[in-house]
Design a protein around this motif. Structure first.
Motif, short mmCIF file in Angstrom:
data_model
loop_
_atom_site.label_atom_id
_atom_site.label_comp_id
_atom_site.label_asym_id
_atom_site.label_seq_id
_atom_site.Cartn_x
_atom_site.Cartn_y
_atom_site.Cartn_z
N ALA A 204 0.84 -1.20 0.00
CA ALA A 204 0.00 0.00 0.00
C ALA A 204 0.86 1.25 0.00
CB ALA A 204 -0.93 0.00 1.22
N ASP A 205 1.97 1.20 0.73
CA ASP A 205 2.90 2.34 0.74
C ASP A 205 3.50 2.58 -0.64
OD1 ASP A 205 2.54 2.63 3.52
OD2 ASP A 205 4.13 1.17 3.93
N ILE A 206 3.65 1.51 -1.41
CA ILE A 206 4.25 1.61 -2.74
C ILE A 206 3.23 2.04 -3.78
CG2 ILE A 206 5.38 0.30 -4.59
CD1 ILE A 206 6.49 -1.54 -2.32
N LEU A 271 5.52 -4.45 -11.73
CA LEU A 271 6.46 -3.64 -10.96
C LEU A 271 7.88 -4.05 -11.32
CD1 LEU A 271 6.99 -1.55 -8.65
CD2 LEU A 271 7.02 -3.50 -7.07
N ILE A 272 8.72 -3.06 -11.57
CA ILE A 272 10.12 -3.29 -11.91
C ILE A 272 10.98 -2.91 -10.71
CG2 ILE A 272 12.01 -2.61 -13.43
CD1 ILE A 272 9.77 -1.79 -15.47
N LEU A 273 11.85 -3.79 -10.30
CA LEU A 273 12.83 -3.49 -9.27
C LEU A 273 14.20 -3.30 -9.92
CD1 LEU A 273 10.59 -4.34 -7.31
CD2 LEU A 273 12.33 -5.51 -5.94
N LYS A 274 14.83 -2.18 -9.60
CA LYS A 274 16.14 -1.85 -10.19
C LYS A 274 17.09 -1.43 -9.08
CE LYS A 274 18.31 1.35 -13.48
NZ LYS A 274 19.12 2.17 -12.54
N GLU A 277 21.24 3.72 -6.64
CA GLU A 277 21.56 4.49 -5.44
C GLU A 277 20.59 5.65 -5.23
OE1 GLU A 277 23.83 3.66 -3.08
OE2 GLU A 277 23.87 1.84 -4.32
N GLY A 278 19.78 5.98 -6.23
CA GLY A 278 18.86 7.10 -6.11
C GLY A 278 17.70 6.80 -5.19
N TYR A 279 16.95 7.84 -4.86
CA TYR A 279 15.79 7.69 -4.00
C TYR A 279 14.48 7.79 -4.77
CZ TYR A 279 18.63 8.14 0.24
OH TYR A 279 19.54 7.93 1.25
N SER A 280 14.44 8.62 -5.79
CA SER A 280 13.20 8.90 -6.50
C SER A 280 13.11 8.05 -7.76
CB SER A 280 13.13 10.39 -6.86
OG SER A 280 11.93 10.69 -7.53
N SER A 281 12.31 7.01 -7.72
CA SER A 281 12.20 6.09 -8.85
C SER A 281 11.07 6.52 -9.77
CB SER A 281 11.96 4.67 -8.36
OG SER A 281 10.76 4.61 -7.61
N PRO A 282 11.13 6.16 -11.05
CA PRO A 282 10.02 6.46 -11.98
C PRO A 282 8.78 5.66 -11.62
CG PRO A 282 12.05 5.88 -13.17
CD PRO A 282 12.26 5.51 -11.74
N ILE A 283 7.65 6.07 -12.17
CA ILE A 283 6.39 5.34 -11.97
C ILE A 283 6.55 3.89 -12.44
CG2 ILE A 283 3.96 5.20 -12.67
CD1 ILE A 283 4.06 8.25 -13.00
N ALA A 284 6.05 2.95 -11.67
CA ALA A 284 6.10 1.51 -11.94
C ALA A 284 7.48 0.90 -11.70
CB ALA A 284 5.63 1.18 -13.36
N VAL A 285 8.38 1.70 -11.11
CA VAL A 285 9.73 1.22 -10.79
C VAL A 285 10.00 1.45 -9.31
CG1 VAL A 285 12.21 1.45 -11.26
CG2 VAL A 285 10.53 1.77 -13.12
N LEU A 286 10.65 0.49 -8.68
CA LEU A 286 11.06 0.61 -7.29
C LEU A 286 12.57 0.40 -7.23
CD1 LEU A 286 9.80 0.94 -4.42
CD2 LEU A 286 9.72 -1.55 -4.29
N PHE A 287 13.30 1.39 -6.76
CA PHE A 287 14.74 1.24 -6.59
C PHE A 287 15.03 0.42 -5.34
CE2 PHE A 287 15.74 5.54 -8.84
CZ PHE A 287 15.58 4.93 -10.07
N TYR A 288 16.19 -0.24 -5.35
CA TYR A 288 16.63 -0.92 -4.13
C TYR A 288 18.14 -0.85 -4.03
CZ TYR A 288 17.99 -5.06 -6.92
OH TYR A 288 18.59 -5.91 -7.82
#
Length: 347
Positions: A204-206, A271-274, A277-288
């Motif tokens: 839900a947070d995502i 959902l794409i996980l990439k 090192e950044g904090y602000s990911s594009p829509i439909a992408v979650l950085f890790y």
């Protein structure tokens, strides 16, 4: 500034109105059907403002706008000083429904007047709620003004925008009292011992508001060697988000860019996980990113706090937020950690 009891009552009445609407299967008498029109028009104006997302925002405000909540919040401030009302300009964002409502609430309950410059993405919902407030307390008609052109005759500014627009805000508004907000992102710290219920709450947070809010988690920190399978299993219930055409377009575009660039990604079809090192990911992408020491990670996040809105974790240390609660802020959860009410009372 003394507690504005008639204005408090107007907001309490608004909370009751929203609560009745949201709890009665979104059906009202014919006299109250205008809220349906406002929701439909807002969605037509901005494709990201789905009925579900608007109703979520309305429910959260319905929950907050009770007499008990408002007076308990206001009790934290010295409201006895009888200062002259000031005029406060608000430049509102429009990334999620009613994102600027809290600023409006603060200005009016601090006894001041407000000039509102709406975002082009959210021009319908707030005027509708403002009209309802004025119907409850007619004196508010002299305290709420919507402006489309240049701000004039104001004593202070609250402006929310991107890192780019914030530079213009600093230039134009730096000479007077101001709060200027820039881009921020929210992160989650996973330890690898989270339950499926906790990870489902994290979804839900995502995904709430399609991840467009600064309180949406856009970055995961995971221990080195973390197994992402439990995470993907937990968020699978959110798969229908891909049925929204604007979200799907962003997913397809970002996936194509990463694949053509031969970047390593994890993907579950919505959902794409990439690793990034950044904090602000594009829509439909979650950085890790991976971490080796939780203590060192928290020290890093503290150093980079100017870029972070919320930190979500299982341990909930300090001001960290439990999973599933980023888009359920309380009245004293101020954006960027700046106490808006305190700022307004000191004008």
């Amino acid at each position: 500034m003394k507690v504005q009891l008639p204005i408090v009552k107007a907001f309490v009445n608004l909370g009751t109105y929203l609560r009745n609407y949201c709890e009665n299967d979104n059906t009202q008498s014919k006299a109250e059907s205008n809220i349906d029109d406002a929701i439909v028009n807002a969605g037509q104006h901005n494709g990201w403002f789905t009925q579900d997302n608007i109703l979520f925002a309305l429910r959260e405000w319905a929950h907050l706008l009770t007499e008990e909540n408002l007076l308990q919040w206001l009790n934290n401030y010295d409201l006895e000083k009888d200062n002259d009302p000031k005029t406060v300009g608000i430049v509102m964002a429009g990334n999620i429904p009613l994102v600027g409502f809290h600023d409006l609430l603060c200005v009016l309950l601090s006894g001041n007047k407000v000039l509102v410059k709406l975002s082009s993405n959210d021009k319908i919902l707030l005027p509708f709620l403002a009209k309802y407030l004025i119907e409850q307390e007619p004196s508010l008609s002299e305290k709420i003004t919507f402006v489309e052109g240049k701000f004039e005759d104001f004593d202070a500014i609250i402006a929310t925008g991107s890192n780019n627009t914030s530079r213009y805000f600093e230039y134009y508004f730096s000479k007077g009292p101001h709060i200027i907000r820039k881009n921020r992102s929210s992160v989650a710290i996973l330890q690898g011992t989270e339950t499926q219920e906790q990870l489902k709450a994290l979804s839900a947070d995502i995904f709430q508001y399609f991840g467009l809010g600064c309180r949406n988690v856009s970055k995961l920190f995971v221990p080195r060697g973390y197994d992402f399978e439990p995470f993907f299993n937990a968020v699978f219930d959110s798969k229908d988000i891909i049925d929204h055409h604007k979200y799907a377009n962003n997913y397809d575009y970002n996936k194509a860019v990463y694949l053509m660039s031969e970047l390593k990604i994890l993907d579950n079809g919505f959902l794409i996980l990439k690793e990034d090192e950044g904090y602000s990911s594009p829509i439909a992408v979650l950085f890790y990113s991976y971490y080796d020491s939780e203590a060192e990670l928290r020290a890093q996040l503290k150093e980079e706090s100017s870029m972070i809105q919320c930190v979500v974790s299982k341990g909930n240390e300090g001001e960290e937020i439990p999973f599933g609660n980023t888009q359920k802020p309380k009245l004293d959860d101020y954006a960027d950690g700046v106490d808006t009410m305190d700022f307004l009372l000191k004008l």
